[in-house]
Write a protein that holds these residues in place. Structure first.
Motif, mmCIF file in Angstrom:
data_model
loop_
_atom_site.group_PDB
_atom_site.id
_atom_site.type_symbol
_atom_site.label_atom_id
_atom_site.label_comp_id
_atom_site.label_asym_id
_atom_site.label_seq_id
_atom_site.Cartn_x
_atom_site.Cartn_y
_atom_site.Cartn_z
ATOM 1 N N ALA A 58 0.842 -1.203 0.000
ATOM 2 C CA ALA A 58 0.000 0.000 0.000
ATOM 3 C C ALA A 58 0.878 1.254 0.000
ATOM 4 N N ALA A 59 1.989 1.207 0.724
ATOM 5 C CA ALA A 59 2.918 2.341 0.726
ATOM 6 C C ALA A 59 3.528 2.538 -0.660
ATOM 7 N N VAL A 60 3.819 1.449 -1.347
ATOM 8 C CA VAL A 60 4.364 1.538 -2.706
ATOM 9 C C VAL A 60 3.332 2.174 -3.641
ATOM 10 N N VAL A 61 2.077 1.764 -3.525
ATOM 11 C CA VAL A 61 1.014 2.363 -4.343
ATOM 12 C C VAL A 61 0.907 3.855 -4.045
ATOM 13 N N GLY A 62 0.966 4.224 -2.770
ATOM 14 C CA GLY A 62 0.921 5.631 -2.397
ATOM 15 C C GLY A 62 2.106 6.416 -2.939
ATOM 16 N N LEU A 63 3.282 5.783 -2.948
ATOM 17 C CA LEU A 63 4.469 6.445 -3.490
ATOM 18 C C LEU A 63 4.323 6.734 -4.986
ATOM 19 N N PHE A 64 3.592 5.887 -5.681
ATOM 20 C CA PHE A 64 3.414 6.081 -7.118
ATOM 21 C C PHE A 64 2.277 7.054 -7.454
ATOM 22 N N SER A 65 1.652 7.644 -6.445
ATOM 23 C CA SER A 65 0.547 8.561 -6.727
ATOM 24 C C SER A 65 1.011 9.775 -7.531
ATOM 25 N N LEU A 66 2.201 10.283 -7.278
ATOM 26 C CA LEU A 66 2.720 11.400 -8.069
ATOM 27 C C LEU A 66 2.899 10.976 -9.523
ATOM 28 N N HIS A 67 3.414 9.794 -9.732
ATOM 29 C CA HIS A 67 3.636 9.304 -11.092
ATOM 30 C C HIS A 67 2.308 9.103 -11.821
ATOM 31 N N ILE A 68 1.309 8.649 -11.097
ATOM 32 C CA ILE A 68 -0.016 8.476 -11.695
ATOM 33 C C ILE A 68 -0.578 9.818 -12.129
ATOM 34 N N VAL A 69 -0.468 10.823 -11.261
ATOM 35 C CA VAL A 69 -0.967 12.172 -11.589
ATOM 36 C C VAL A 69 -0.222 12.730 -12.795
ATOM 37 N N LEU A 70 1.085 12.601 -12.826
ATOM 38 C CA LEU A 70 1.863 13.133 -13.950
ATOM 39 C C LEU A 70 1.552 12.397 -15.249
ATOM 40 N N LEU A 71 1.360 11.088 -15.177
ATOM 41 C CA LEU A 71 0.988 10.329 -16.370
ATOM 42 C C LEU A 71 -0.380 10.750 -16.894
ATOM 43 N N LEU A 72 -1.343 10.913 -16.006
ATOM 44 C CA LEU A 72 -2.676 11.347 -16.426
ATOM 45 C C LEU A 72 -2.638 12.754 -17.031
ATOM 46 N N ASN A 73 -1.813 13.629 -16.481
ATOM 47 C CA ASN A 73 -1.648 14.968 -17.062
ATOM 48 C C ASN A 73 -1.049 14.888 -18.460
ATOM 49 N N ALA A 74 -0.069 14.023 -18.639
ATOM 50 C CA ALA A 74 0.553 13.873 -19.960
ATOM 51 C C ALA A 74 -0.451 13.331 -20.972
ATOM 52 N N VAL A 75 -1.240 12.352 -20.577
ATOM 53 C CA VAL A 75 -2.257 11.803 -21.470
ATOM 54 C C VAL A 75 -3.273 12.883 -21.833
ATOM 55 N N TYR A 76 -3.681 13.669 -20.858
ATOM 56 C CA TYR A 76 -4.632 14.761 -21.100
ATOM 57 C C TYR A 76 -4.071 15.768 -22.111
ATOM 58 N N ILE A 77 -2.811 16.139 -21.951
ATOM 59 C CA ILE A 77 -2.186 17.100 -22.860
ATOM 60 C C ILE A 77 -2.112 16.542 -24.279
ATOM 61 N N VAL A 78 -1.731 15.280 -24.402
ATOM 62 C CA VAL A 78 -1.622 14.661 -25.729
ATOM 63 C C VAL A 78 -2.996 14.559 -26.387
ATOM 64 N N VAL A 79 -3.993 14.113 -25.655
ATOM 65 C CA VAL A 79 -5.333 13.969 -26.221
ATOM 66 C C VAL A 79 -5.886 15.324 -26.626
ATOM 67 N N CYS A 80 -5.705 16.339 -25.794
ATOM 68 C CA CYS A 80 -6.179 17.688 -26.156
ATOM 69 C C CYS A 80 -5.460 18.204 -27.408
ATOM 70 N N GLY A 81 -4.175 17.926 -27.508
ATOM 71 C CA GLY A 81 -3.423 18.335 -28.698
ATOM 72 C C GLY A 81 -3.898 17.609 -29.952
#
Length: 135
Positions: A105-128
């Protein structure tokens, strides 16, 4: 020094990412609570809090490096990377050693920043792609 436009956009992006991290942390915690998996909540919160601290450390280092000459900025970024890596290792060791914290669970929590950044990147690409569709 920061240029005015860069500093304004930087602060906006940092705030937006922090808000998204908070939203993801709340979602993960409430999902675990709703699923009856309360034993993972301390681990999730430990990892999530560490992820937020990691992000703030990274933002501080970027801001400091932007004000330095290129050679010093590179050295500063390398030193910051090692300190942040040490921080992550310390959190993982802590989550293994403390009985009330679930390691995975701590590992999943540690990856929360990476999840947010990945979702932001996908959003930017799709909008583009949508904006350029048909041009």
């Amino acid at each position: 020094m920061f240029k005015a436009g860069f500093a304004d956009n930087y602060v906006v992006q940092v705030r937006r990412t922090l808000l998204q991290l908070v939203a993801l942390g709340l979602f993960m915690t409430l999902s675990a609570l709703a699923a009856g998996q309360t034993f993972v909540i301390p681990g999730l919160l430990t990892g999530w809090t560490s992820s937020v601290i990691y992000f703030l450390l990274m933002c501080r280092r970027v801001k400091q490096s932007a004000e330095l000459p290129p050679g010093q900025a590179l050295a500063s970024m390398r030193a910051g990377w090692l300190m942040r890596l040490g921080f992550i290792i310390a959190i993982l060791v802590l989550s293994v050693q403390v009985p009330g914290i679930d390691f995975w669970a701590a590992v999943v929590g540690l990856f929360s920043l990476h999840i947010v950044l990945l979702l932001n990147a996908v959003y930017i690409v799709v909008c583009g792609l949508i904006a350029n569709f048909g041009k």
